[in-house]
Enzyme design. Structure first.
Site, mmCIF file in Angstrom:
data_model
loop_
_atom_site.group_PDB
_atom_site.id
_atom_site.type_symbol
_atom_site.label_atom_id
_atom_site.label_comp_id
_atom_site.label_asym_id
_atom_site.label_seq_id
_atom_site.Cartn_x
_atom_site.Cartn_y
_atom_site.Cartn_z
ATOM 1 N N GLU A 219 -136.601 17.961 43.541
ATOM 2 C CA GLU A 219 -135.305 17.309 43.375
ATOM 3 C C GLU A 219 -134.287 18.409 43.123
ATOM 4 O O GLU A 219 -134.230 18.968 42.031
ATOM 5 C CB GLU A 219 -135.345 16.315 42.213
ATOM 6 C CG GLU A 219 -136.408 15.232 42.348
ATOM 7 C CD GLU A 219 -136.197 14.327 43.549
ATOM 8 O OE1 GLU A 219 -135.106 14.399 44.170
ATOM 9 O OE2 GLU A 219 -137.108 13.573 43.884
ATOM 10 N N CYS A 253 -126.775 16.877 39.078
ATOM 11 C CA CYS A 253 -127.149 17.243 40.450
ATOM 12 C C CYS A 253 -126.461 16.375 41.486
ATOM 13 O O CYS A 253 -126.381 16.757 42.659
ATOM 14 C CB CYS A 253 -128.662 17.176 40.615
ATOM 15 S SG CYS A 253 -129.390 15.562 40.254
#
Length: 474
Positions: A219, A253
């Protein structure tokens, strides 16, 4: 390492868990639910010390953000897995092989736990990036070892102590340490490895895992773009972008990184975003609602992006009230149309700064986005359904939110993950359960095998050859 396993190496902890996994045998739905409930109970009981630790690691992160993002975010994943996993466990019937299916042959896919999952978390969401994937790993029947980020050491310590009190380390353990520990962690022969972090480090993690052919879930991130259509409500878009960018001071993110808007609307959008941001944070220094940059290194990194843009003559608008940066709190810096070779254009910002770019035609913006690496998130604001469909069909990102930002990662029954440079694999929901399960195909023969009587076994006959040739059809 936590107190229970401090005298063991990472390899020894892994071996211990692998041995216990094999000795245990099949993991019942009830046992999986109990393990998930243990983590849930731990979070409920330890929410205050965990939020305090996150606040200390950041030097003043608002406790409400830690509570909402990390505690409640993790609880949402854990509870969803707990309440849903019984429906995920069933074998999946599949069509059998013709013509043997006529004689009772059957087939199915059985989902089994892989074994021991290694999970490396981040500093920006130090609980969520560990416990959200853990929810899917436990739902799939696995054991796990967690490696918190050393950049958030207080949170790592509190979490390690809480887990050590409630879990046998043969089921769930925590190891702590700096980059050298993370490197050693990545080199272990896990049954699956999860890493959340930067693309640069993600490549190192994947290289290390490849030595043992360990499957990975990465990720990562990227310069998540925002497309503001000509049909967008600018008031709504400005508010949602500003609010989304303010979360954790952009240290997420999926934080919006680059905003694209028609050249005729750029100035208005920037002014509206600035007004919203200043309404949220009329002052910066000492404002307890503003999350500080995590440490001096990252503070210098974000400031260098902004200063580089200014040095190149880029218009940079700073909003959010007066500040000195003495407490690592920064205003929102908006860079207008910086050159592509600017630092702020080249790197994921991961802080309270963003780029705003103008376009003449939305298709031109999409072309620019597609020329770069595929981001973890893409955002679209507008009311033109045909245009939205075109954008979705002509871009690729880990996920998409329409008429808002940062929302799709909260979908518990939909996969969260990246694509290309923003990652691979995913967790959340049934897809997360499948990520940490081995899909094992099973074929059961029927009561009668017709191959010999049908001339399908040696010595082969011309009739068999003709039968095979007749089966070759378009």
């Amino acid at each position: 390492m936590n107190q229970t396993i401090q005298n063991f190496s990472i390899g020894q902890v892994l071996d211990m868990q692998k041995k216990a996994f094999i000795e245990e045998g099949p993991v019942s739905a009830q046992l999986r639910i109990e393990r998930l409930q243990q983590v849930i109970d731990m979070l409920v009981e330890c929410k205050n010390p965990l939020c305090q630790a996150m606040g200390e690691d950041f030097g003043g992160r608002p406790s409400v953000f830690s509570l909402g993002n990390d505690v409640l975010g993790s609880l949402a994943s854990l509870k969803h897995a707990r309440d849903s996993l019984s429906g995920w466990l069933d074998d999946s019937p599949r069509p059998s092989i013709k013509p043997f299916d006529m004689f009772g042959a059957t087939a199915w896919v059985k989902y089994q736990p892989k074994g021991v999952i290694g999970i490396i978390g981040t500093w920006n969401a130090p609980l969520f990036t560990l416990l959200s994937p853990l929810a899917c790993a436990f739902a799939a029947g696995n054991r796990a070892v967690l490696k918190p980020s050393e950049i958030a050491p207080r949170t790592a310590q509190v979490l390690a102590e809480a887990i050590a009190k409630r879990f046998d380390p043969q089921i769930l353990a925590v190891v702590q340490g700096g980059p050298e520990v993370a490197a050693e962690f990545a080199e272990q022969p896990w049954n699956h490895l999860v890493f959340t972090g930067s693309t640069v480090v993600g490549k190192l993690i994947m290289t290390a895992a490849a030595k043992n052919l360990v499957p990975v879930t990465l990720e990562l991130g990227g310069k998540s773009p925002v497309l503001v259509s000509d049909t967008a409500d600018l008031e709504n878009a400005a508010e949602r972008i500003a609010v989304g960018k303010s979360l954790n001071s952009g240290q997420l993110c999926v934080s919006p990184d680059t905003v694209w808007v028609h050249e005729s609307r750029l100035q208005e959008l920037v002014e509206k975003m600035g007004a919203v941001y200043e309404g949220l944070y009329p002052t910066i220094d000492g404002n307890g609602d503003v999350t500080p940059i995590i440490n001096e290194r990252h503070l210098a990194r974000v400031q260098s992006y902004v200063e580089d843009a200014k040095a190149r003559g880029v218009q940079v608008i700073e909003v959010g009230g007066a500040q000195t940066g003495s407490d690592r709190r920064l205003p929102l810096a908006i860079a207008i149309n910086p050159p592509q070779d600017c630092e702020i254009s080249q790197h994921e910002i991961f802080g309270p700064a963003m780029v705003v770019r103008s376009f003449k035609h939305l298709r031109d913006a999409v072309s620019e986005i597609n020329a770069g690496e595929r981001p973890l998130a893409l955002y679209y604001f507008g009311s033109d359904e045909a245009e939205l469909a075109w954008v979705l069909n002509n871009t690729l990102s880990g996920g998409v939110t329409v008429n808002d930002v940062t929302m799709h990662p909260a979908l518990e029954e939909a996969p969260f993950g990246g694509v290309g440079a923003s990652g691979m694999g995913h967790y959340h929901g049934r897809e997360g359960f499948l990520e940490f399960s081995h899909a094992r195909s099973v074929y059961r023969a029927g009561s009668h095998d017709p191959r010999r009587e049908w001339g399908m076994l040696p010595p082969y006959t011309q009739q068999f050859a003709e039968m095979l040739n007749a089966a070759v059809t378009p």
